[in-house]
Design an enzyme around this catalytic site. Structure first.
Site, PDB file in Angstrom:
ATOM      1  N   GLU B 261       0.732  -1.296  -0.122  1.00 27.26           N
ATOM      2  CA  GLU B 261      -0.084   0.063   0.149  1.00 27.26           C
ATOM      3  C   GLU B 261       0.713   1.324   0.096  1.00 27.26           C
ATOM      4  O   GLU B 261       0.528   2.357   0.760  1.00 27.26           O
ATOM      5  CB  GLU B 261      -1.007  -0.110   1.123  1.00 27.26           C
ATOM      6  N   ASP B 340      -8.439  -8.636   4.486  1.00 28.09           N
ATOM      7  CA  ASP B 340      -8.016  -7.768   5.112  1.00 28.09           C
ATOM      8  C   ASP B 340      -9.286  -7.492   6.122  1.00 28.09           C
ATOM      9  O   ASP B 340     -10.223  -6.440   6.220  1.00 28.09           O
ATOM     10  CB  ASP B 340      -8.117  -6.376   4.347  1.00 28.09           C
ATOM     11  N   GLU B 368     -12.486  -2.070  12.722  1.00 29.85           N
ATOM     12  CA  GLU B 368     -12.460  -1.439  11.263  1.00 29.85           C
ATOM     13  C   GLU B 368     -13.403  -1.825  10.354  1.00 29.85           C
ATOM     14  O   GLU B 368     -14.080  -0.904   9.819  1.00 29.85           O
ATOM     15  CB  GLU B 368     -11.087  -1.608  10.326  1.00 29.85           C
TER      16      GLU B 368
END
Lengths: 642, 642
Positions: B261, B340, B368
């Site tokens: 990323e 993820d 998240e």
């Protein structure tokens, strides 16, 4: 001044040669004489103060705000009743080039609209989301940088005023209609900045306007209400606005976005928009200044599950009951379409529904939904179509004949090319020209702009026409099909996201399912929006058979296999236009590549065309895949759909 | 210290009464004695230095890192080989309450994993998008505020260390794995801050780790490369890390997110991850410190049109060829699932494919994708399932038996309740307890936490179990069906947006069309991901008939009318679970409303449950409408789908 090379746009030195090389007499001091003086100094002509001359500019002339040009063997004479008119006559002479000095018929040109206005959405502070210029795609603001007035760059602001005057614009709103805390203070303790900016625009006959917040009496005045019928509020506004008008004698007035997208307004006090606008008008009228009051009012906290609310109706429902209630010096400013500056919308029904109200037609030069000055998108054909639209049919007047003025949201900034994309200059130019004369065709305006900007030979002219003439329809073809709109990435509005707004509170839906797509806004089965138009458009829009293809999905929900007036099915239309649109961008890119032109301009546009092609392919593939996945119907020609 | 009331979580004064009211002998100075001293001062007991006592804590004991507790009529004796072990024994005694002082069988408790680590994603500077804590939902960072160490708040950091030690955590990475310019300098000129933080954690037996950027030799060292085989680079790291270890003798080591990323890594130099990790390991090994090297490596610039790339394969394809190549003091840190941290993923196949590498299982306590500490979502059942998963079938070892350690991304911050949502404390607690003993059941862990936190009566206990036990499955039921994942709003990841990631470069797709949904990851016709597992799971996952329902759409693309193992069709499952999930949230909200509990906690949770219900309804309606529009198949029970 910040050290940038500013590209001259449509008033480069070269175009002054026909005037600058002659003997010119200017019978009035001021900007007209200054401009001529500079031109003759550059091109070897002569400025004479009396007697014979090849070109005479004199105050005396037609009883309107325009100018007359009389071309005789002996001399060409430009007359006007005002200095600003004479200035526009001078710029018209520049546009005419050598032909201004060939005997010919008298030119008598009056502007169609007394005010031709540009609204800047510039912030003083850098907004954390919107930046220095809201929806700005041309660098920073010409006026402010990070909270401070750009005092070192005042010469560039004066150049900018000249550019605007050169195309007939005579009013500018300096700041964003979303007025935040710092910007609110431009009305009071930061007024000196507006005074200074007005001084830059004044020599070119441009009046400045200020966007204000309706909550100013509370925010700045310490009052505990902003109720427009409260005497303390009214007196605060009267006193404050009188102060502004005394410091700026030609102050244009205020611009208000009220009760819209979180901005405060009269609704909080149970008052009407007329109550709010009239209070300001009363304070400004003694000074010849006006109130621009935006009609962009809708519920931006809708529930997507509520099918009874239609954002397209909102401005109509809010404002038409107030027709006749607004004071004379209030101009209600109406976006051209019922939604929000989409590439294709029907003309707002509000524009035909308030005969006793002065309306301004609001256009958007900044390309928020039309490619953000990364895509070539010449908007004059869209605007020309709106101005020429006849809500009451062929026998009724066009929009241009019923609205009181036209306004555009500016597309300019501190970018060296003024507008980010060099070819986006043509939109600003076209706005000014159409505001002066809405009967000009997009093609002839573009032709003027090409000549003035590139002094073009026939090859360049042909290439630019090929790239730009239909660029709006090209943009439409690879983005939003059949008037559906809003298939954009939320927030920044660049690039495709078909469902991006589909389940949001913004009231912007397409209702695509496995069978069909579009919004039923008919009277018979939908939201009734079609019925807000006068005859015959109410019937045309209501009818599935008669509704123009390009607006079909704005007004009707149809199956993918519905056959359009063009003879194609909806789904095949989607595929065809998306493949075709990309092909047209690719062709434009090729054409540009072969063009010989100023290398800076060439390089900038070439890079942007690369991005436009990439983006157009992204649009094509996402839209096609989305509708293929939903409809299950393949392309009739077997082209690649992912 | 910032003036906030800090709620005590699971070590409030009350739970110390059984110890604090007795005579206690501690044979070693330090934190154990300090804790006991405070307890007896509060509850009227006595700290004796020799001779008889009711509770004796002494160094001498089992040959492992845990503790033993011997409960005899005369006295209870806690022994451990290390001070940290004794501390954990003391906290275990607290958990046992009065029963610690009733004769019973010897407790001999060794931790399953030597390191039980929490990774903070705290930034030093406030990141313009991610804020002070990346994916943080519990206020600001405990360590830094707006660029500066919170030196005034060191006592709270020490309280935090105590809280972590209280549940067995013994390692903390202090800063975000995305290391920006300021954070990079913690390694060099801002090292003093790490020294100071280490001093707060050290008394509680917790070692600190530092996330570093692979580009540090260039960014901080002025070198022109970060090539791990370059001698200058190696010597810069050796020197720099030696400096860190000398200032912090118990420094835990470094944590690296490389080539992921946008973070720099060895790929830029044609080197492997082993080259990169081993270079750091070589520098740290002399000091007993380690390298945590994350396996979260994938192409985040995929083209959605490219069906051949499968992000789920990425970590496997990058890392398994390197099995055996990593130095002994490198721990490769592997996210629990192949994507993820979705609410439901299969266990990552990497965890069963690198027998010659020390692996850490990475879990995410910060919610998240599981409700962002606005939704109740007790994660222990998910984690327990992962730790107990047996990649080689019932006869093979569970994940807990093959990984070297477990790590969780922290869910804590400067919020008065430590974790934003007061009930999210249970996740941190459960992580610590499972890391000590992965065979504990989620129910018994929750029971411990309830007792320690609320000293609960049976009514409170029953209500909290009812609300929390199945809250993860409830969350799953109204959000992502059947393992499909990533139907979230892009960027912030809160709330539904089915197509939000569908046409993006992130490699996270569901491929829903009018006929079906899911990602074909079989060997036969898909990306081959199913084949990355050992037998029998490779066959179970490959088989449409055998694949567990909850992972079906992760592994197969099926029609909406496909009949699940449960007997329901896919489309009916989607509708049923979404209606059911909302009903369960509504019931939890009712149950909470009737609970009598600390009013601050009650008010905070009540407000969050309102938001959870609103959000669950939003999820239900969008997901149901989306799939109804696509499939055209109505709900079998005729419930409202918009």
């Amino acid at each position: 001044m910040t050290n940038v090379t500013v590209h001259p746009a449509w008033l480069p030195a070269g175009v002054w040669r026909p005037i600058g090389s002659r003997r010119v007499r200017v019978d009035v001091p001021g900007t007209v004489r200054d401009e001529v003086e500079a031109a003759v100094a550059a091109h070897g002509g002569e400025l004479v103060t009396s007697g014979d001359a090849d070109l005479i500019l004199t105050l005396a002339g037609p009883a309107h705000h325009g100018y007359a040009i009389v071309r005789e063997q002996r001399a060409t004479t430009v007359t006007a009743a005002t200095h600003a008119g004479l200035l526009h006559g001078l710029f018209a002479t520049v546009r005419m080039g050598e032909s201004a000095f060939t005997p010919g018929p008298r030119v008598d040109s009056a502007p169609a609209f007394p005010r031709r206005m540009l609204d800047h959405w510039d912030n003083v502070d850098v907004h954390p989301v919107m930046g220095q210029v809201e929806r700005g795609y041309a660098g920073g603001s010409l006026f402010w940088s990070a909270g401070a007035l750009r005092t070192a760059d005042l010469p560039r602001i004066r150049d900018y005023a000249r550019l605007l005057a050169g195309v007939g614009i005579n009013a500018v709103a300096l700041n964003n209609v979303n007025v935040h805390a710092t910007e609110a203070r431009l009305l009071t303790d930061r007024l000196a900045e507006i005074v200074l900016l007005a001084e830059q625009f004044r020599p070119y006959g441009i009046r400045v306007h200020l966007a204000v917040t309706f909550a100013a009496p509370m925010l700045l005045g310490g009052l505990d209400t902003a109720d427009p019928l409260d005497p303390a509020v009214r007196s605060w506004w009267a006193l404050t606005l009188a102060g502004v008008c005394e410091r700026i004698p030609d102050f244009g007035g205020v611009l208000v976005k009220a009760d819209s997208e979180g901005q405060p307004g009269p609704f909080a006090y149970g008052r009407t928009h007329a109550d709010g606008a009239n209070m300001l008008a009363e304070a400004l009228a003694p000074y010849g200044a006006t109130v621009h009051w935006r009609a962009f009012v809708y519920d931006h906290r809708q529930d997507w599950r509520d099918r009874s609310t239609d954002r397209a109706r909102a401005a109509f429902d809010h404002f038409t009951p107030l027709d006749g209630a607004f004071a004379d010096s209030v101009i209600v400013q109406v976006k051209h379409g019922p939604m929000d500056f989409q590439p294709r919308e029907p003309v707002s029904p509000v524009l035909a529904a308030m005969p006793r109200t002065r309306l301004a037609l609001e256009l958007q030069a900044t390309q928020e939904y039309t490619g953000q000055q990364k895509h070539v998108c010449y908007l004059a054909p869209m605007w020309s179509g709106i101005l020429g639209f006849r809500p009451r049919g062929d026998d009724g007047p066009p929009i241009a004949g019923t609205v009181a003025e036209v306004v555009a949201v500016a597309n300019t900034g501190d970018d060296p090319f003024w507008t980010g994309h060099p070819l986006a200059q043509a939109n600003l130019y076209a706005f000014g020209r159409l505001a002066w004369d809405p009967t000009l065709t997009p093609g002839e305006i573009l032709d003027e702009w090409i000549t003035l900007t590139f002094g073009a030979d026939d090859g360049t002219r042909a290439a630019l026409h090929a790239i730009m003439d239909d660029s709006w329809r090209t943009y439409e073809s690879y983005t939003a099909p059949l008037g559906v709109g809003f298939m954009v990435r939320p927030g920044h509005h660049y690039g495709p996201d078909v469902d991006g707004y589909e389940y949001t509170p913004w009231g912007t839906y397409h209702f695509a399912d496995r069978d069909g797509v579009g919004v039923d806004r008919t009277v018979a089965t939908g939201t009734g929006f079609a019925g807000l138009y006068p005859y015959p458009w109410s019937e045309v829009f209501e009818s599935l058979a008669d509704c123009p293809d390009e607006l079909l999905l704005f007004l009707h929900h149809v199956s993918y296999t519905h056959v359009l007036r063009s003879g194609r099915t909806v789904i095949q239309h989607i595929y065809d236009t998306h493949f075709d649109g990309v092909a047209r961008v690719a062709a434009a890119r090729e054409r540009w590549r072969r063009l010989r032109i100023d290398p800076d301009v060439h390089a900038r546009v070439a890079a942007l065309l690369d991005e436009q092609l990439r983006s157009a392919i992204e649009w094509r593939d996402q839209i096609n895949t989305y509708f293929f996945r939903k409809s299950g119907i393949g392309d009739a020609y077997g082209r690649m759909i992912y």
